[in-house]
Write an enzyme that holds these catalytic residues in place. Structure first.
Site, short mmCIF file in Angstrom:
data_model
loop_
_atom_site.label_atom_id
_atom_site.label_comp_id
_atom_site.label_asym_id
_atom_site.label_seq_id
_atom_site.Cartn_x
_atom_site.Cartn_y
_atom_site.Cartn_z
N ALA A 63 0.87 -1.18 0.00
CA ALA A 63 0.00 0.00 0.00
C ALA A 63 0.91 1.23 0.00
O ALA A 63 2.07 1.16 0.42
CB ALA A 63 -0.89 -0.02 1.24
N GLU B 178 4.86 -4.95 7.16
CA GLU B 178 4.13 -3.86 7.83
C GLU B 178 4.59 -3.64 9.26
O GLU B 178 4.51 -2.52 9.79
CB GLU B 178 2.61 -4.16 7.83
N GLU C 192 -0.47 -9.31 -0.44
CA GLU C 192 -1.89 -9.58 -0.15
C GLU C 192 -2.71 -9.55 -1.45
O GLU C 192 -3.63 -10.35 -1.62
CB GLU C 192 -2.41 -8.56 0.86
N GLY D 54 0.72 -5.00 1.09
CA GLY D 54 -0.49 -5.08 0.27
C GLY D 54 -0.23 -5.72 -1.09
O GLY D 54 -1.15 -6.27 -1.70
N1 CO8 Z 1 4.59 3.23 -0.72
C1 CO8 Z 1 4.99 4.38 -1.28
N2 CO8 Z 1 6.13 4.50 -2.00
C2 CO8 Z 1 6.91 3.42 -2.12
C3 CO8 Z 1 6.57 2.20 -1.54
C4 CO8 Z 1 5.34 2.11 -0.82
N3 CO8 Z 1 4.89 0.97 -0.28
N4 CO8 Z 1 7.54 1.30 -1.82
C5 CO8 Z 1 8.47 1.95 -2.56
N5 CO8 Z 1 8.08 3.23 -2.74
C6 CO8 Z 1 8.79 4.26 -3.49
C7 CO8 Z 1 9.97 4.80 -2.70
O1 CO8 Z 1 9.54 5.77 -1.75
C8 CO8 Z 1 10.84 5.37 -3.80
O2 CO8 Z 1 10.29 6.60 -4.20
P1 CO8 Z 1 11.26 7.91 -4.35
O3 CO8 Z 1 12.17 7.53 -5.50
O4 CO8 Z 1 10.31 9.00 -4.66
O5 CO8 Z 1 11.98 8.05 -3.05
C9 CO8 Z 1 10.61 4.38 -4.96
O6 CO8 Z 1 9.39 3.71 -4.65
C10 CO8 Z 1 11.70 3.34 -5.09
O7 CO8 Z 1 11.86 2.73 -3.84
P2 CO8 Z 1 13.28 2.59 -3.09
O8 CO8 Z 1 14.14 3.75 -3.45
O9 CO8 Z 1 12.98 2.38 -1.64
O10 CO8 Z 1 13.85 1.27 -3.78
P3 CO8 Z 1 14.88 0.23 -3.14
O11 CO8 Z 1 15.26 -0.70 -4.24
O12 CO8 Z 1 15.93 0.91 -2.37
O13 CO8 Z 1 13.99 -0.60 -2.05
C11 CO8 Z 1 12.05 -1.81 -1.29
C12 CO8 Z 1 12.93 -1.40 -2.49
C13 CO8 Z 1 12.81 -2.71 -0.35
C14 CO8 Z 1 10.83 -2.54 -1.83
C15 CO8 Z 1 11.60 -0.51 -0.52
O14 CO8 Z 1 11.07 0.41 -1.45
C16 CO8 Z 1 10.58 -0.76 0.54
O15 CO8 Z 1 10.89 -1.26 1.61
N6 CO8 Z 1 9.31 -0.36 0.28
C17 CO8 Z 1 8.24 -0.45 1.23
C18 CO8 Z 1 7.77 -1.86 1.43
C19 CO8 Z 1 6.69 -1.92 2.48
O16 CO8 Z 1 6.90 -1.61 3.64
N7 CO8 Z 1 5.46 -2.32 2.08
C20 CO8 Z 1 4.35 -2.43 2.96
C21 CO8 Z 1 3.55 -1.16 2.95
S1 CO8 Z 1 2.23 -1.16 4.15
C22 CO8 Z 1 1.04 -2.11 3.45
O17 CO8 Z 1 1.16 -2.59 2.35
C23 CO8 Z 1 -0.20 -2.31 4.26
C24 CO8 Z 1 -1.24 -3.05 3.44
C25 CO8 Z 1 -2.57 -3.04 4.12
C26 CO8 Z 1 -3.33 -1.78 3.88
C27 CO8 Z 1 -4.76 -1.97 4.30
C28 CO8 Z 1 -5.46 -0.65 4.52
C29 CO8 Z 1 -6.85 -0.85 5.05
#
Ligand code: CO8
Length: 258
Positions: free
Chosen positions: A66, A132, A112, A109
């Site tokens: 998400a 998460e 999921e 997400g």
């Molecule tokens: N949300 C928003 N932006 C994201 C997300 C995300 N989940 N994941 C990556 N991005 C963005 C980064 O911010 C970055 O943007 P920018 O260039 O503007 O800074 C771009 O994508 C590239 O990402 P990275 O530079 O971080 O790339 P890396 O190769 O260094 O890392 C990773 C890749 C490991 C995947 C890293 O991006 C990461 O850890 N991302 C987040 C993963 C995460 O925590 N996901 C879970 C999110 S919470 C969730 O999904 C809850 C679901 C349930 C919701 C239900 C609601 C009711």
């Protein structure tokens, strides 16, 4: 049906190919993506020319979860009153088979979402996880239940409590995915599986999807009864007559989704 901003839609014969398309944000799922995916799959269910879909992601990710930036400022009442992300339940209730072709990160997400699909075909370079916990929250799109049902408590607790990532090969070993394939062959394999499925009769595909999905929720006796009623109902279709006649006549069946 093709005027989307965050996804792309292509039709290849009886197969729809839907691609999450925010590669700069690793296809993070925001409210706009959800609405477009929900609208697109509702249209696919209504489209008599499509039997099955493949869902994948553009670039390095299937979906990295998400959208954290969209969620960060939300309050409890924003989440609860608006029932943020409830639209994904409508995607999960899609009636035609959906294959997730997981090409890269499928986190939070994103994992999921893959688990809402009917088959998961993963690249050996895919990365699955429920990270998460690292954000001070938990899975919220059905992950705690779908993951636990898919892989059992021991593996689900490991993934949900540590937030660690596993690759496609480990995901295959623990039963999270249907198949793992070399990265370069992912789309070829996923589309071939979709074409194989698309050759069958849509009423029987829908019934098969519905009964396997219900199998996870019903006690055995009720599940067997549910299966039998759907099975019996298929004897009202022309495609059952055609499929069984074709077998006897030693020719390929020609289904008409009727
Ligand atoms: N949300 C928003 N932006 C994201 C997300 C995300 N989940 N994941 C990556 N991005 C963005 C980064 O911010 C970055 O943007 P920018 O260039 O503007 O800074 C771009 O994508 C590239 O990402 P990275 O530079 O971080 O790339 P890396 O190769 O260094 O890392 C990773 C890749 C490991 C995947 C890293 O991006 C990461 O850890 N991302 C987040 C993963 C995460 O925590 N996901 C879970 C999110 S919470 C969730 O999904 C809850 C679901 C349930 C919701 C239900 C609601 C009711």
């Amino acid at each position: 049906m093709t005027d989307y901003k965050t996804i792309t839609f292509e039709q290849k014969g009886r197969v729809a190919l839907v691609t999450l398309n925010r590669p700069d944000a690793l296809n993070a799922l925001n409210a706009e993506v959800m609405q477009e995916v929900v609208d697109c799959f509702a249209a696919i269910d209504r489209n008599k020319d499509i039997a099955v879909s493949v869902l994948t992601g553009a670039g390095r990710a299937f979906a990295a979860g998400a959208d954290i930036k969209e969620m960060q400022p939300q309050s409890f009442s924003d989440m609860y009153v608006e029932d943020y992300f409830a639209g994904w339940d409508r995607f999960a209730a899609s009636r035609k088979p959906v294959i997730a072709a997981v090409n890269g990160f499928a986190l939070g997400g994103g994992c999921e979402l893959a688990m809402m699909c009917d088959l998961i075909i993963a690249s050996d370079k895919a990365k699955f996880g429920q990270p998460e916990i690292k954000l001070g929250v938990t899975p919220g799109m059905g992950g705690s239940i779908r993951l636990t049902k898919a892989v059992g408590k021991a593996k689900a607790m490991d993934l949900v409590l540590t937030g660690r990532m596993i690759d496609g090969t480990e995901a295959d070993r623990i039963g999270l995915v249907s198949r793992v394939v070399p990265h370069d062959t992912l789309m070829e394999v996923a589309l071939a599986a979709a074409e194989e499925i698309a050759a069958f009769s849509v009423p029987s595909l829908m019934a098969a999807k519905e009964m396997v999905a219900r199998a996870l929720e019903l006690p055995t006796t009720e599940g067997v009864k549910f299966e039998r009623r759907l099975f019996q109902g298929l004897f009202g279709t022309a495609d059952q007559k055609e499929g069984m006649s074709a077998f006897s006549e030693k020719r390929p069946a020609k289904f008409e989704d009727k």
